[in-house]
Structures are given as structure tokens and as C-alpha cells.
Enzyme design. Structure first.
Site, PDB file in Angstrom:
ATOM      1  N   ASN A   9       0.863  -1.178   0.000  1.00 57.94           N
ATOM      2  CA  ASN A   9       0.000   0.000   0.000  1.00 57.94           C
ATOM      3  C   ASN A   9       0.903   1.233   0.000  1.00 57.94           C
ATOM      4  OD1 ASN A   9      -1.827   2.016   0.498  1.00 57.94           O
ATOM      5  ND2 ASN A   9      -2.327   1.362   2.579  1.00 57.94           N
ATOM      6  N   GLY A 172       2.558   1.746  10.822  1.00 60.78           N
ATOM      7  CA  GLY A 172       3.456   2.899  10.690  1.00 60.78           C
ATOM      8  C   GLY A 172       4.155   3.285  11.973  1.00 60.78           C
TER       9      GLY A 172
END
Ligand code: PEP
Length: 250
Positions: A9, A172
Site C-alpha cells: 500500500n 506505521g
């Protein structure tokens, strides 16, 4: 036999030349094996990406989709538009869409049903927040997310669905769920699917793990029996790291 999948992604990263360069690097570095590889560049560059892939065995997918066929939906992109450029798979329910764009379960179910009706394949993302895990509510939260969405589709839709368990606290952040935590949740999800749709469907659906997967932790996570691959964010922006992650999923 479940498909092994590694999907990247790219989020809102890479301009046109960076997109093309990264694809060219992947074409050189990805070693052909039995893993299905997908990449999700920005909408703007999907058509260029499809052309650049040029028959190479990497699928270009979208990061998002609208739940209407056409009309006055400024800034949105439909299934028909995606299919017309050769994009046949989309992410739905990524935690960033849920958190920053208020995409709730009701909308996600509409997106899911509509995408499948249009013949798209879907990578459906779900996962708990840190506070849910700290309060030991992670199974309940995940079950709710699934009950409100994928558990409401009909049996025949499941051949178009890939699941991605992405604990929000691991996305993240550099903090990864342990391989055991991933396995435990994937097993739980498979059991929920089995209870609602039967063993054949639950045994055949690929469940990816996402959340700070890197070359140094991918093999251990992918070695777990209910983990069929990964949805990769940050590390998907580097051809060498992404290729190593793909190779870890043998
Ligand atoms: C993601 O955004 O789906 C993701 C898993 O990101 P990262 O790998 O950077 O944690």
C-alpha cells in the site's frame, strides 16, 4: 489451497516518475515464486502503473473505491472507472480511511457489497486500536467489525474477498504484533468465518497481516499457519525491502 499474497500500500506517496521507477525496480528485483504480489499506487498513477507493469506478474490495485456507480460525487472514483483501466482489486476499510475520513462499518459494507457486485476483488482491512488491546477487548472489537461488514455478505461473495488484519497500533509505528499475536487473531477470525459460512470458505480465505512488517520480521510472521501474507505500508516504498518481504512468504 489458500493463496499466499504480499500487497504493498503506497498510500499518498510517489509522484509519476517515482511510481514508474519503483515499478521498474520491482520488475527486476521480485523473484518469481508462488506468491501473488500486488501494489497500490495513488489513483492518479494507476493507469500508468498498469501500463508499466506490462504483463509482469504484479497486480495493480486501488487504495479506495466509491460505493456508487457514477454521478455527483466530487473527488471520488468508481468500480467501473477502475475496471476500465485494468484495476480489478481494491482495498476497503483501511484504518486511515476509517480514522481520517470517518468511514464507518455501514459505509464499508456498502463499498464491499457494491465492489463485489461490480466484479471487483476486495482486500478488506480491520483491526483494533491500542486501547482495545490494552483493555483486552481486541477480539470483541474485531468480531464487531467483521459482524458489521464481511459477515453480512452472501456465501458466493467470499471468493472475491481477501482479509487483512491490521492492528492500528502497529501501523506505521515500527511496533509489530508478535507472530503469536497475529496467529492468535487470524485463527480467531477463521473460526468466526467457519461458524457463519462453513469450513470450506474459512479454509480458503487468505488472511494477511499488516502493521510494520519489514524484511527482518516477515519470515517469522508469515511462518504462522493462519497468516497467508502481508499488507505492507512503509517497507513497500523500497524495492529491495519489498522484494525481500515477498521472498519471505514462501
Ligand atoms: C498499512 O498501512 O497498511 C501498513 C501496514 O503500514 P506499515 O507497514 O507502514 O505499518
Amino acid at each position: 489451497m489458500r493463496k499466499k499474497i504480499v500487497a504493498g500500500n503506497w498510500k499518498m506517496n510517489n509522484n509519476l516518475s517515482e511510481t514508474i521507477n519503483l515499478i521498474n525496480d520491482l520488475k527486476i528485483q521480485i523473484y518469481k515464486n508462488n506468491v501473488k504480489v500486488m501494489i497500490a499506487p495513488a489513483f492518479t498513477f494507476l493507469h500508468d502503473a498498469v501500463k508499466q507493469i506490462d504483463g509482469f506478474d504484479i497486480e495493480v490495485i486501488s487504495q479506495n473505491i466509491n460505493n456508487n456507480s457514477s454521478g455527483a460525487y466530487t473527488g471520488e472514483v468508481s468500480a467501473e472507472m477502475l475496471k476500465s483501466i485494468g484495476v480489478n482489486t481494491t482495498l476497503i476499510g483501511h484504518s486511515e480511511r476509517r480514522a481520517y475520513y470517518n468511514e464507518d462499518d455501514e459505509l464499508l459494507l456498502n463499498k464491499l457489497k457494491y465492489s463485489i457486485e461490480c466484479g471487483m476483488n476486495v482486500i478488506f482491512c480491520f483491526g483494533e486500536e491500542l486501547s482495545d488491546r490494552k483493555s483486552q477487548n481486541h477480539f470483541t472489537v474485531v468480531k464487531n467489525q467483521l459482524d458489521n461488514t464481511v459477515m453480512k455478505v452472501d456465501k458466493s461473495s467470499w471468493k472475491k474477498i481477501i482479509l487483512a488484519y491490521e492492528p492500528v497500533w502497529a501501523i506505521g509505528t515500527g511496533e509489530t504484533a508478535s507472530a503469536e499475536q497475529a496467529q492468535e487473531m487470524h485463527e480467531f477470525v477463521r473460526k468466526c468465518i467457519s461458524e457463519s459460512f462453513g469450513e470450506e470458505i474459512s479454509n480458503n480465505v487468505s488472511i494477511l497481516y499488516g502493521g510494520s512488517v519489514k524484511p527482518n520480521n516477515a519470515s517469522e510472521i508469515f511462518s504462522k499457519k493462519d497468516v497467508d501474507g502481508g499488507l505492507i505500508g512503509g517497507a513497500a516504498l523500497n524495492a529491495s525491502d519489498f522484494s525481500k518481504i515477498v521472498e519471505s512468504n514462501r
